[in-house]
Design an enzyme around this catalytic site. Structure first.
Site, mmCIF file in Angstrom:
data_model
loop_
_atom_site.group_PDB
_atom_site.id
_atom_site.type_symbol
_atom_site.label_atom_id
_atom_site.label_comp_id
_atom_site.label_asym_id
_atom_site.label_seq_id
_atom_site.Cartn_x
_atom_site.Cartn_y
_atom_site.Cartn_z
ATOM 1 N N LYS A 156 0.859 -1.197 0.000
ATOM 2 C CA LYS A 156 0.000 0.000 0.000
ATOM 3 C C LYS A 156 0.893 1.244 0.000
ATOM 4 O O LYS A 156 1.132 1.863 1.040
ATOM 5 C CB LYS A 156 -0.931 -0.071 1.219
ATOM 6 C CG LYS A 156 -2.244 0.626 1.039
ATOM 7 C CD LYS A 156 -3.191 0.270 2.166
ATOM 8 C CE LYS A 156 -4.262 1.324 2.381
ATOM 9 N NZ LYS A 156 -5.016 1.736 1.211
HETATM 10 N N1 PMP Z 1 -7.946 -1.611 -2.896
HETATM 11 C C1 PMP Z 1 -7.363 -0.418 -2.730
HETATM 12 C C2 PMP Z 1 -6.620 0.201 -3.857
HETATM 13 C C3 PMP Z 1 -7.464 0.232 -1.478
HETATM 14 O O1 PMP Z 1 -6.880 1.421 -1.285
HETATM 15 C C4 PMP Z 1 -8.207 -0.361 -0.442
HETATM 16 C C5 PMP Z 1 -8.349 0.343 0.882
HETATM 17 N N2 PMP Z 1 -7.326 0.032 1.777
HETATM 18 C C6 PMP Z 1 -8.792 -1.609 -0.682
HETATM 19 C C7 PMP Z 1 -8.641 -2.207 -1.924
HETATM 20 C C8 PMP Z 1 -9.545 -2.330 0.393
HETATM 21 O O2 PMP Z 1 -8.649 -2.852 1.345
HETATM 22 P P1 PMP Z 1 -9.060 -3.053 2.857
HETATM 23 O O3 PMP Z 1 -10.290 -3.870 2.865
HETATM 24 O O4 PMP Z 1 -7.908 -3.741 3.477
HETATM 25 O O5 PMP Z 1 -9.299 -1.690 3.410
#
Ligand code: PMP
Length: 309
Positions: A156
């Site tokens: 991320k």
């Molecule tokens: N994809 C992207 C590009 C994101 O930024 C997020 C948010 N964190 C998600 C998917 C969903 O991930 P999560 O369920 O871990 O928040």
């Protein structure tokens, strides 16, 4: 709306006004940071704030950090402890969003990952709905998802969110609520900040972790819940036109929660209303994040009555 008063910065919880980086900070110039979005949910009956899947979020943060060679003097336990301490200092009694960001902190010119100091900041803010409620109108973006061999979506990375921002704003300016982004293979990857699920012939389908997606924690939660409910799940490549033909489509993410998509590229999805599979999963999710489902209570860390206190 109430604001946050504190942030964890340079090894201490301080007044948020003191948590400032320089214009020369490497990560500000080059996007060399990694971050998390974590939520904590207020349970009024128990007068308790529950952090959802905090360990999993910090484990992912440390994995993201390792991709960018960001070394931190903290492990998952430390980061959980610091976060609980921060939330207690804030005395929040409402839903909040927690943002840890680990970054290249050196103040010098030069694009690289090696030989630079790292740091981590954490802050939390009150938070309500991220996407409009009742049903999302989405478009397939003209922007493609970043490739694993360009900027890995699995980590991320702050700089990679230029890709999400381009897609989100294109959708917004065209009058839609959200973007759905295809990868370079032309197959469905995810939303701008959410993973995506479809229902076809009663099977819950989501792109695999190799489709240039973030390996979402809400995605994992939904897959777990579906299996527990006996709903068949398939992780497999998804074509664009499957979005048009699905009985149901919904997005998942920490900020978004579970959000039904009722229209894609001006085609009505299913009946144009949130579908039965979505509704079942959504109702369960909304209860369990507030600690109201004993079976999933281990995912919820209480802030004020935590044994670690
Ligand atoms: N994809 C992207 C590009 C994101 O930024 C997020 C948010 N964190 C998600 C998917 C969903 O991930 P999560 O369920 O871990 O928040």
């Amino acid at each position: 709306m109430a604001r946050n008063r504190f942030a964890f910065f340079r090894g201490e919880i301080r007044p948020v006004e003191e948590a400032k980086i320089s214009v020369m900070t490497s990560a500000f110039n080059y996007g060399t940071g990694v971050f998390e979005g974590i939520r904590a949910f207020w349970n009024a009956e128990e007068q308790e704030l529950f952090v959802f899947r905090m360990r999993e979020h910090y484990a992912r943060l440390l994995r993201s950090a390792s991709v960018l060679l960001i070394d931190l003097p903290y492990g998952v336990d430390d980061l959980c402890r610091i976060t609980l301490e921060l939330l207690r200092r804030e005395e929040f009694r409402e839903d909040v969003y927690i943002r840890p960001v680990a970054f290249k902190a050196s103040e010098e010119i030069g694009v690289r990952l090696h030989g630079l100091a790292s740091d981590i900041a954490i802050f939390a803010v009150p938070f309500k709905a991220y996407l409009p409620e009742g049903g999302i109108r989405a478009m397939v973006s003209s922007w493609r998802r970043v490739e694993d061999n360009a900027i890995p979506a699995r980590a991320k990375i702050t700089g990679a969110y230029v890709n999400s921002a381009l897609a989100k704003t294109e959708a917004y300016l065209a009058g839609f609520d959200e973007a759905i982004v295809l990868n370079e293979d032309g197959q469905v990857a995810e939303g701008s900040a959410e993973n995506i699920f479809l229902v076809r012939d009663g099977v819950l389908i989501t792109p695999p972790v190799t489709a240039n997606i973030l390996e979402g924690i809400t995605r994992d939660t939904v897959i777990t819940l579906a299996r527990d409910l006996g709903i068949p799940v398939a992780e497999r490549p998804v074509d664009r036109t499957e979005l048009y033909l699905a009985e149901e489509v919904f997005l998942t993410g920490t900020a978004a929660g579970l959000a039904p998509v009722v229209e894609i590229d001006r085609r009505t999805v299913g009946t144009g209303k949130p579908g039965p599979v979505f509704t079942r999963l959504h109702e369960l999710y909304e209860r369990l994040v507030r600690g109201k489902e004993p079976r999933y209570r281990a995912w919820c860390t209480p802030v004020y009555s935590s044994p670690a206190r």
